[in-house]
Design an enzyme around this catalytic site. Structure first.
Site, PDB file in Angstrom:
ATOM      1  CG  LEU A   1      -2.191  -1.595   1.182  1.00 56.40           C
ATOM      2  CD1 LEU A   1      -2.807  -0.727   2.225  1.00 56.40           C
ATOM      3  CD2 LEU A   1      -2.343  -1.773  -0.082  1.00 56.40           C
TER       4      LEU A   1
ATOM      5  CB  ALA B   1      -3.284   4.814  -1.988  1.00 49.60           C
TER       6      ALA B   1
ATOM      7  NE  ARG C   1       2.159  13.895  11.433  1.00 49.60           N
ATOM      8  CZ  ARG C   1       2.003  12.743  11.842  1.00 49.60           C
ATOM      9  NH1 ARG C   1       1.476  11.906  11.733  1.00 49.60           N
ATOM     10  NH2 ARG C   1       2.762  13.302  12.561  1.00 49.60           N
TER      11      ARG C   1
ATOM     12  CE  LYS D   1       3.835   8.006   4.371  1.00 47.08           C
ATOM     13  NZ  LYS D   1       2.950   8.189   5.874  1.00 47.08           N
TER      14      LYS D   1
ATOM     15  CD  GLU E   1      -7.450   0.550  13.070  1.00 48.27           C
ATOM     16  OE1 GLU E   1      -6.844   1.122  13.568  1.00 48.27           O
ATOM     17  OE2 GLU E   1      -6.858  -0.906  13.422  1.00 48.27           O
TER      18      GLU E   1
ATOM     19  CG  ASN F   1      -2.611  -4.165  13.108  1.00 52.32           C
ATOM     20  OD1 ASN F   1      -2.069  -4.868  12.688  1.00 52.32           O
ATOM     21  ND2 ASN F   1      -3.705  -3.040  12.055  1.00 52.32           N
TER      22      ASN F   1
ATOM     23  CG  ASN G   1       3.434   9.142   9.628  1.00 51.26           C
ATOM     24  OD1 ASN G   1       2.244   8.393   8.643  1.00 51.26           O
ATOM     25  ND2 ASN G   1       3.295   8.039  10.746  1.00 51.26           N
TER      26      ASN G   1
ATOM     27  CG  ASN H   1      36.101  17.067 -17.907  1.00 50.90           C
ATOM     28  OD1 ASN H   1      36.013  17.946 -17.845  1.00 50.90           O
ATOM     29  ND2 ASN H   1      34.636  16.529 -18.035  1.00 50.90           N
TER      30      ASN H   1
HETATM   31  C1  UD1 Z   1      -3.348   1.401  10.719  1.00 54.17           C
HETATM   32  C2  UD1 Z   1      -3.919  -0.090  11.064  1.00 54.17           C
HETATM   33  C3  UD1 Z   1      -3.737  -0.261  12.376  1.00 54.17           C
HETATM   34  C4  UD1 Z   1      -2.409  -0.185  13.287  1.00 54.17           C
HETATM   35  C5  UD1 Z   1      -1.038   1.195  12.661  1.00 54.17           C
HETATM   36  C6  UD1 Z   1       0.206   0.922  12.317  1.00 54.17           C
HETATM   37  C7  UD1 Z   1      -6.359  -0.181   9.943  1.00 54.17           C
HETATM   38  C8  UD1 Z   1      -7.442  -0.510   9.748  1.00 54.17           C
HETATM   39  N1  UD1 Z   1      -5.493   0.170  10.984  1.00 54.17           N
HETATM   40  O1  UD1 Z   1      -4.044   2.539  11.132  1.00 54.17           O
HETATM   41  O2  UD1 Z   1      -4.448  -1.112  13.443  1.00 54.17           O
HETATM   42  O3  UD1 Z   1      -2.213  -0.127  14.245  1.00 54.17           O
HETATM   43  O4  UD1 Z   1      -1.791   0.877  10.949  1.00 54.17           O
HETATM   44  O5  UD1 Z   1       0.771   1.713  11.930  1.00 54.17           O
HETATM   45  O6  UD1 Z   1      -5.435  -1.232   8.284  1.00 54.17           O
HETATM   46  N2  UD1 Z   1      -3.468   3.247   2.933  1.00 54.17           N
HETATM   47  C9  UD1 Z   1      -3.559   3.756   1.377  1.00 54.17           C
HETATM   48  N3  UD1 Z   1      -5.207   3.928   1.504  1.00 54.17           N
HETATM   49  C10 UD1 Z   1      -5.880   4.073   2.561  1.00 54.17           C
HETATM   50  C11 UD1 Z   1      -5.826   3.729   3.341  1.00 54.17           C
HETATM   51  C12 UD1 Z   1      -4.138   3.889   3.819  1.00 54.17           C
HETATM   52  O7  UD1 Z   1      -3.365   3.325   0.563  1.00 54.17           O
HETATM   53  O8  UD1 Z   1      -7.202   4.498   1.611  1.00 54.17           O
HETATM   54  C13 UD1 Z   1      -2.028   3.165   3.446  1.00 54.17           C
HETATM   55  C14 UD1 Z   1      -1.747   4.408   4.125  1.00 54.17           C
HETATM   56  O9  UD1 Z   1      -0.798   4.922   2.825  1.00 54.17           O
HETATM   57  C15 UD1 Z   1      -0.799   3.524   4.392  1.00 54.17           C
HETATM   58  C16 UD1 Z   1      -1.291   2.457   5.204  1.00 54.17           C
HETATM   59  O10 UD1 Z   1      -2.045   1.885   4.642  1.00 54.17           O
HETATM   60  O11 UD1 Z   1       0.224   3.361   4.330  1.00 54.17           O
HETATM   61  C17 UD1 Z   1      -1.967   2.559   6.951  1.00 54.17           C
HETATM   62  O12 UD1 Z   1      -3.045   3.633   6.256  1.00 54.17           O
HETATM   63  P1  UD1 Z   1      -2.926   4.419   8.419  1.00 54.17           P
HETATM   64  O13 UD1 Z   1      -3.645   5.563   7.276  1.00 54.17           O
HETATM   65  O14 UD1 Z   1      -1.551   5.545   8.369  1.00 54.17           O
HETATM   66  O15 UD1 Z   1      -3.356   3.738   9.126  1.00 54.17           O
HETATM   67  P2  UD1 Z   1      -3.133   3.295  10.666  1.00 54.17           P
HETATM   68  O16 UD1 Z   1      -4.186   5.013  11.272  1.00 54.17           O
HETATM   69  O17 UD1 Z   1      -2.075   4.561  10.678  1.00 54.17           O
HETATM   70 MG    MG Z   2      -0.214   4.834   9.510  1.00 52.54          MG
END
Ligand code: UD1
Ligand code: MG
Length: 451
Positions: free
Chosen positions: A11, A13, A18, A25, A158, A173, A230, A372
Site C-alpha cells: 500500500l 497510496a 506531514r 512520502k 482501532e 497492530n 510520517n 574535459n
Molecule cells: C493502521 C492500522 C492500525 C495499525 C497501524 C500501524 C488499519 C485500519 N489500521 O492504522 O491497526 O495499528 O496502521 O501503523 O489498517 N492506505 C492506503 N489507502 C487508504 C488508507 C491507507 O493506501 O485508503 C495506506 C497508507 O498509505 C498507509 C497504510 O495504508 O501506508 C496505513 O494507513 P494509515 O492511515 O496510516 O493507517 P493507521 O491509522 O496508521
Molecule cells: Mg499510519
C-alpha cells in the site's frame, strides 16, 4: 512439498502531507533508496514472486520507482482514500488469480525484514487464515489494539473505536498482515465502514475470519519492523536505525571501521572483507570496494568501484563512473568522475580526473586537471600506462598521452603526445644573471629598469 505461492500487496497510496514535501512520502530515501524500494526488496526476499503496488492519483513517479525495483510489479490505483481494506481491494484482479499467501505491507514501513514476513507466512502454513504482526510500543496511542482471548486473536480495535479498557492493551497492530489466499477476497469483500472514521478497515478481517470459523493469530515482531514514517523526524530516526543495521552487517562481513558511527552507508554499498574505513566517510549509492582497500577519512564516494588494496583519500571525492584498479591510489583533494585509474596508477594530490583513463602504473602529479569540458560537450583524456604527468598540468581533452610519456610540469597539453616522448607546453624559463643586484643598486640611484 511445493512452496506456497505468495502475492504481496504494497500500500503506497498514502499522502505525504506531514512530510511537508513535494515528493510523495514513499519516495523519500533512507540509505539512499526510497522507502518503497526497501519494502519491495523485503517482500521479494520473503518469497513473494508477485507483487501489486497500490498507488494514489498523480503518483507516476511512484509507479516508475516500483518498476525499477520490482520490474514485474503490477500497479493498482486507489483514487479515493477509503481505508486500508479498500486499498487492498484495488488489487482485486491479482487477488482473483489465486495465491496461497497474500502479504499486505505498507510502503512507509521500510525496516520490515524478510524474516519477519516469512514468520507471518509460516503462520498461514500452520493453518491460520489471518496472521497479524503485533508489537508493544512504548506509547500505543493511535495504533489498533489486538484483542486476545484464550490465546486466540479475536479482533483488532482501532484506537478511535476502542473503549477505555481496550486502550489499556499494550499489544498493538503493526499493520502488516498475511491472509490465506483461499479466503482473502471473501473476507475483504465483507468488510464494511461502520466505524469512527467511516473507513474500510483491513483490520476487520480478523473478526470476520473468526465469524467464518477460521482462525487468526498475532505474531510478535520487533518495533523496528513496523516502524512507520510520517514525518521528516521519523525519516531521520529510521535512517539512523538503518545505518546501524548496515554498519553491523559490514562489521559482520569482516570490514574494519574505526568509528562505525561516523560512517554513512547506502543500502547497496558493497564492501569486501578486510576493507578498512577510517572515521567520517560517506558512501552514496552504487559503491563497491574490493578486499584490502583503505578509505581514509572525509572521503565522499558515489557510483564508484575501488579495486583490491587500493587507497582513497583522505578528502577524496569519487563520483559516478570512477573506477580504481588493484593498488591504485587517489589522494587528498582529488576528484574523479567517469574515469578509470588502472592497476597501480596514482593521483596523490589536488587533481581532477574526469572522462578518461589513466593507464597502469601512471603517475598524475599534484594539481593536474583533465580539462574535459569545452562549455558545450565533454571530451576524453587518455593517459598511457607508465606515463608521468608533471605537477600542475592541464590536459585539454580530447587528448591522448602515449605509454611511458613524460609531461613537463606546468604544461598545457592540447596535442596528442606519442609514447615515450617528453612534451612541454609552457613558456621556456629565462634567467637574467645579476638582475636582482642591478635592481637593488638602481633603487639607490632612483632609476627604474635594471634591463
Ligand atoms: C493502521 C492500522 C492500525 C495499525 C497501524 C500501524 C488499519 C485500519 N489500521 O492504522 O491497526 O495499528 O496502521 O501503523 O489498517 N492506505 C492506503 N489507502 C487508504 C488508507 C491507507 O493506501 O485508503 C495506506 C497508507 O498509505 C498507509 C497504510 O495504508 O501506508 C496505513 O494507513 P494509515 O492511515 O496510516 O493507517 P493507521 O491509522 O496508521
Ligand atoms: Mg499510519
Amino acid at each position: 512439498m511445493t512452496e506456497r505461492t505468495c502475492l504481496a500487496v504494497v500500500l503506497a497510496a498514502g499522502e505525504g502531507t506531514r512530510m511537508r514535501s513535494a515528493l510523495p512520502k514513499v519516495l523519500h530515501p533512507i540509505g539512499n533508496e526510497p522507502l518503497l524500494a526497501h519494502v519491495l526488496r523485503a517482500v521479494a526476499g520473503a518469497g513473494a514472486a508477485d507483487c501489486v503496488v497500490v498507488v494514489g492519483p498523480d503518483h507516476d513517479a511512484v509507479v516508475k520507482e516500483a518498476a525499477r525495483v520490482f520490474p514485474d510489479a503490477g500497479i493498482a490505483r486507489q483514487t479515493h482514500r477509503l481505508g486500508t481494506a479498500h486499498a487492498v481491494l484495488a488489487a482485486r484482479d491479482a487477488l482473483e488469480r489465486g495465491f496461497d499467501d497474500i502479504l499486505v505491507v505498507f510502503a512507509d514501513t521500510p525496516l520490515i525484514q524478510p524474516s519477519t514476513l516469512r514468520r507471518l507466512r509460516a503462520a498461514l502454513a500452520d493453518g491460520a487464515a489471518v496472521a497479524v504482526a503485533g508489537f508493544s510500543p512504548a506509547d500505543p496511542t493511535g495504533y489498533g489494539r489486538l484483542i486476545i482471548e484464550k490465546n486466540r486473536l479475536v479482533a483488532i480495535r482501532e484506537h478511535h473505536d476502542a473503549s477505555a479498557a481496550e486502550r489499556e492493551i499494550r499489544l498493538c497492530n503493526g499493520g502488516l498482515m498475511a491472509l490465506d489466499g483461499r479466503h482473502a477476497l471473501a473476507l475483504l469483500d465483507r468488510i464494511g465502514n461502520a466505524n469512527a472514521k467511516s473507513e474500510f478497515y483491513l483490520t476487520d478481517a480478523v473478526v470476520l475470519a473468526r465469524e467464518a470459523g477460521l482462525h487468526a493469530v498475532a505474531v510478535e515482531v520487533e518495533e523496528d519492523d513496523v516502524r512507520g514514517v510520517n514525518t521528516k523526524a521519523q525519516l531521520a530516526e529510521t535512517e539512523s536505525l538503518l545505518q546501524q543495521r548496515l554498519r553491523q552487517a559490514a562489521l559482520d562481513a569482516g570490514v574494519t571501521m574505526i568509528a562505525p558511527e561516523t560512517v554513512f552507508l547506502s543500502a547497496d554499498t558493497k564492501l569486501a572483507s578486510d576493507v578498512t574505513i577510517e572515521p567520517y566517510v560517506f558512501f552514496g549509492p552504487g559503491v563497491t570496494v574490493e578486499a584490502g582497500a583503505v578509505i581514509h577519512s572525509f572521503s565522499h564516494l558515489t557510483g564508484a568501484h575501488i579495486g583490491e588494496g587500493a587507497e582513497v583519500g583522505p578528502f577524496a571525492r569519487l563520483r559516478p563512473g570512477a573506477r580504481m584498479g588493484k593498488g591504485a591510489k587517489l589522494g587528498n583533494f582529488v576528484e574523479m568522475k567517469a574515469a578509470v585509474l588502472e592497476d597501480g596508477a596514482k593521483a596523490n594530490h589536488l587533481a581532477y580526473i574526469g572522462d578518461g583513463r589513466v593507464g597502469a602504473g601512471a603517475n598524475i602529479g599534484a594539481g593536474t586537471i583533465f580539462c574535459n569540458y569545452d562549455g558545450a560537450a565533454k571530451h576524453r583524456t587518455e593517459v598511457g600506462k607508465g606515463a608521468f604527468v608533471g605537477s600542475n598540468s592541464a590536459l585539454v581533452a580530447p587528448v591522448t598521452i602515449g605509454d611511458g610519456a613524460y609531461i613537463g610540469s606546468g604544461s598545457v597539453i592540447t596535442d596528442d603526445v606519442p609514447a615515450d616522448s617528453l612534451a612541454l607546453g609552457r613558456v621556456r624559463q629565462v634567467v637574467k644573471e645579476g638582475w636582482a643586484s642591478r635592481l637593488r643598486s638602481l633603487k639607490a640611484t632612483g632609476k627604474k629598469d635594471p634591463g
